[in-house]
Design a protein around this motif. Structure first.
Motif, PDB file in Angstrom:
ATOM      1  N   ALA A  98     -10.046  -4.252  -9.307  1.00 62.84           N
ATOM      2  CA  ALA A  98     -10.862  -2.976  -8.886  1.00 62.84           C
ATOM      3  C   ALA A  98     -12.238  -3.192  -9.221  1.00 62.84           C
ATOM      4  CB  ALA A  98     -10.225  -1.829  -9.627  1.00 62.84           C
ATOM      5  N   GLY A  99     -13.070  -3.280  -8.099  1.00 66.80           N
ATOM      6  CA  GLY A  99     -14.453  -3.518  -8.435  1.00 66.80           C
ATOM      7  C   GLY A  99     -14.968  -4.838  -8.762  1.00 66.80           C
ATOM      8  N   GLY A 100     -13.918  -5.884  -8.563  1.00 69.23           N
ATOM      9  CA  GLY A 100     -14.195  -7.207  -8.843  1.00 69.23           C
ATOM     10  C   GLY A 100     -13.873  -8.217  -7.959  1.00 69.23           C
ATOM     11  N   ALA A 101     -13.319  -9.272  -8.416  1.00 71.17           N
ATOM     12  CA  ALA A 101     -12.993 -10.558  -7.639  1.00 71.17           C
ATOM     13  C   ALA A 101     -11.891 -10.083  -6.703  1.00 71.17           C
ATOM     14  CB  ALA A 101     -12.548 -11.568  -8.652  1.00 71.17           C
ATOM     15  N   TRP A 102     -11.806 -11.183  -5.559  1.00 70.40           N
ATOM     16  CA  TRP A 102     -11.046 -11.050  -4.524  1.00 70.40           C
ATOM     17  C   TRP A 102     -10.026 -12.204  -4.478  1.00 70.40           C
ATOM     18  CZ3 TRP A 102     -10.928  -6.734  -0.954  1.00 70.40           C
ATOM     19  CH2 TRP A 102     -12.017  -5.944  -1.049  1.00 70.40           C
ATOM     20  N   GLY A 103      -8.665 -12.081  -4.144  1.00 65.65           N
ATOM     21  CA  GLY A 103      -8.201 -13.269  -3.689  1.00 65.65           C
ATOM     22  C   GLY A 103      -8.405 -13.763  -2.192  1.00 65.65           C
ATOM     23  N   GLN A 104      -7.498 -14.665  -2.239  1.00 65.65           N
ATOM     24  CA  GLN A 104      -8.176 -15.642  -0.788  1.00 65.65           C
ATOM     25  C   GLN A 104      -7.313 -14.724   0.431  1.00 65.65           C
ATOM     26  OE1 GLN A 104      -5.524 -16.573  -2.711  1.00 65.65           O
ATOM     27  NE2 GLN A 104      -4.018 -16.983  -1.199  1.00 65.65           N
ATOM     28  N   GLY A 105      -6.588 -13.881   0.327  1.00 65.84           N
ATOM     29  CA  GLY A 105      -5.821 -13.347   1.322  1.00 65.84           C
ATOM     30  C   GLY A 105      -4.454 -14.010   1.920  1.00 65.84           C
ATOM     31  N   THR A 106      -3.539 -13.102   2.294  1.00 66.65           N
ATOM     32  CA  THR A 106      -2.328 -13.627   3.006  1.00 66.65           C
ATOM     33  C   THR A 106      -2.414 -12.795   4.387  1.00 66.65           C
ATOM     34  OG1 THR A 106      -0.073 -13.963   2.774  1.00 66.65           O
ATOM     35  CG2 THR A 106      -0.949 -12.101   1.678  1.00 66.65           C
ATOM     36  N   GLN A 107      -1.756 -13.491   5.477  1.00 63.50           N
ATOM     37  CA  GLN A 107      -1.594 -12.801   6.759  1.00 63.50           C
ATOM     38  C   GLN A 107      -0.375 -12.302   6.904  1.00 63.50           C
ATOM     39  OE1 GLN A 107      -3.744 -13.018   9.385  1.00 63.50           O
ATOM     40  NE2 GLN A 107      -2.172 -11.498  10.360  1.00 63.50           N
ATOM     41  N   VAL A 108      -0.349 -10.848   7.360  1.00 67.54           N
ATOM     42  CA  VAL A 108       0.662 -10.148   7.714  1.00 67.54           C
ATOM     43  C   VAL A 108       0.505  -9.850   9.258  1.00 67.54           C
ATOM     44  CG1 VAL A 108       2.078  -7.960   7.296  1.00 67.54           C
ATOM     45  CG2 VAL A 108       1.057  -9.240   5.218  1.00 67.54           C
ATOM     46  N   THR A 109       1.751 -10.173   9.941  1.00 72.71           N
ATOM     47  CA  THR A 109       1.728  -9.913  11.334  1.00 72.71           C
ATOM     48  C   THR A 109       2.932  -9.174  11.476  1.00 72.71           C
ATOM     49  OG1 THR A 109       0.700 -11.949  11.689  1.00 72.71           O
ATOM     50  CG2 THR A 109       1.388 -10.837  13.788  1.00 72.71           C
ATOM     51  N   VAL A 110       2.799  -8.084  12.359  1.00 73.40           N
ATOM     52  CA  VAL A 110       3.952  -7.291  12.658  1.00 73.40           C
ATOM     53  C   VAL A 110       4.071  -7.166  14.212  1.00 73.40           C
ATOM     54  CG1 VAL A 110       4.897  -4.919  12.408  1.00 73.40           C
ATOM     55  CG2 VAL A 110       3.821  -5.794  10.514  1.00 73.40           C
ATOM     56  N   SER A 111       5.021  -7.783  14.692  1.00 74.57           N
ATOM     57  CA  SER A 111       5.498  -7.678  16.218  1.00 74.57           C
ATOM     58  C   SER A 111       6.130  -6.461  16.587  1.00 74.57           C
ATOM     59  CB  SER A 111       6.083  -9.134  16.532  1.00 74.57           C
ATOM     60  OG  SER A 111       7.416  -8.998  15.843  1.00 74.57           O
ATOM     61  N   SER A 112       5.938  -6.002  17.912  1.00 76.68           N
ATOM     62  CA  SER A 112       6.437  -4.888  18.562  1.00 76.68           C
ATOM     63  C   SER A 112       8.096  -5.195  18.973  1.00 76.68           C
ATOM     64  CB  SER A 112       5.853  -4.384  19.399  1.00 76.68           C
ATOM     65  OG  SER A 112       5.371  -5.409  20.419  1.00 76.68           O
TER      66      SER A 112
END
Length: 112
Positions: A98-112
């Motif tokens: 909170a208010g600080g460093a970030w991770g690199q991210g991970t992709q979430v894809t939701v298909s219909s």
């Protein structure tokens, strides 16, 4: 050095579930409030869950009742359980101190 490493993203059908994890290092985890954000293509990054040092969660209305944030101070890890996923939940999910460093991210894809 502060590090946040997310895992658990992937492809899932609408109505399905995914669980994300974020392992941290370089901080006193138990003293840090933590958050998950997401960024959909062409949109601003938005908060999807927050948890205090005491374990109190916050969710915006868009995910309330479907997402659950939790933490394990012994493992320096914050989790995000996502149920009943919708196509509009698609995006890159980021863990943040909170208010600080970030991770690199991970992709979430939701298909219909």
């Amino acid at each position: 050095q502060v590090q946040l490493v997310e895992s658990g993203g992937g492809l899932v059908q609408a109505g399905g579930s995914l669980g994300l994890s974020c392992v941290t290092s370089g901080i006193t985890f138990r003293d840090a409030s933590m958050a998950w954000y997401r960024q959909a293509p062409g949109k601003q990054r938005e908060l999807v869950a927050h948890i205090t040092t005491g374990g109190s969660p916050y969710y915006p209305d868009s995910v309330k009742g479907r997402f659950t944030i939790s933490r394990d101070n012994a493992k320096n890890t914050v989790y995000l359980q996502m149920n009943n996923l919708k196509v509009e939940d698609t995006g890159v999910y980021y863990c943040r101190i909170a208010g600080g460093a970030w991770g690199q991210g991970t992709q979430v894809t939701v298909s219909s």
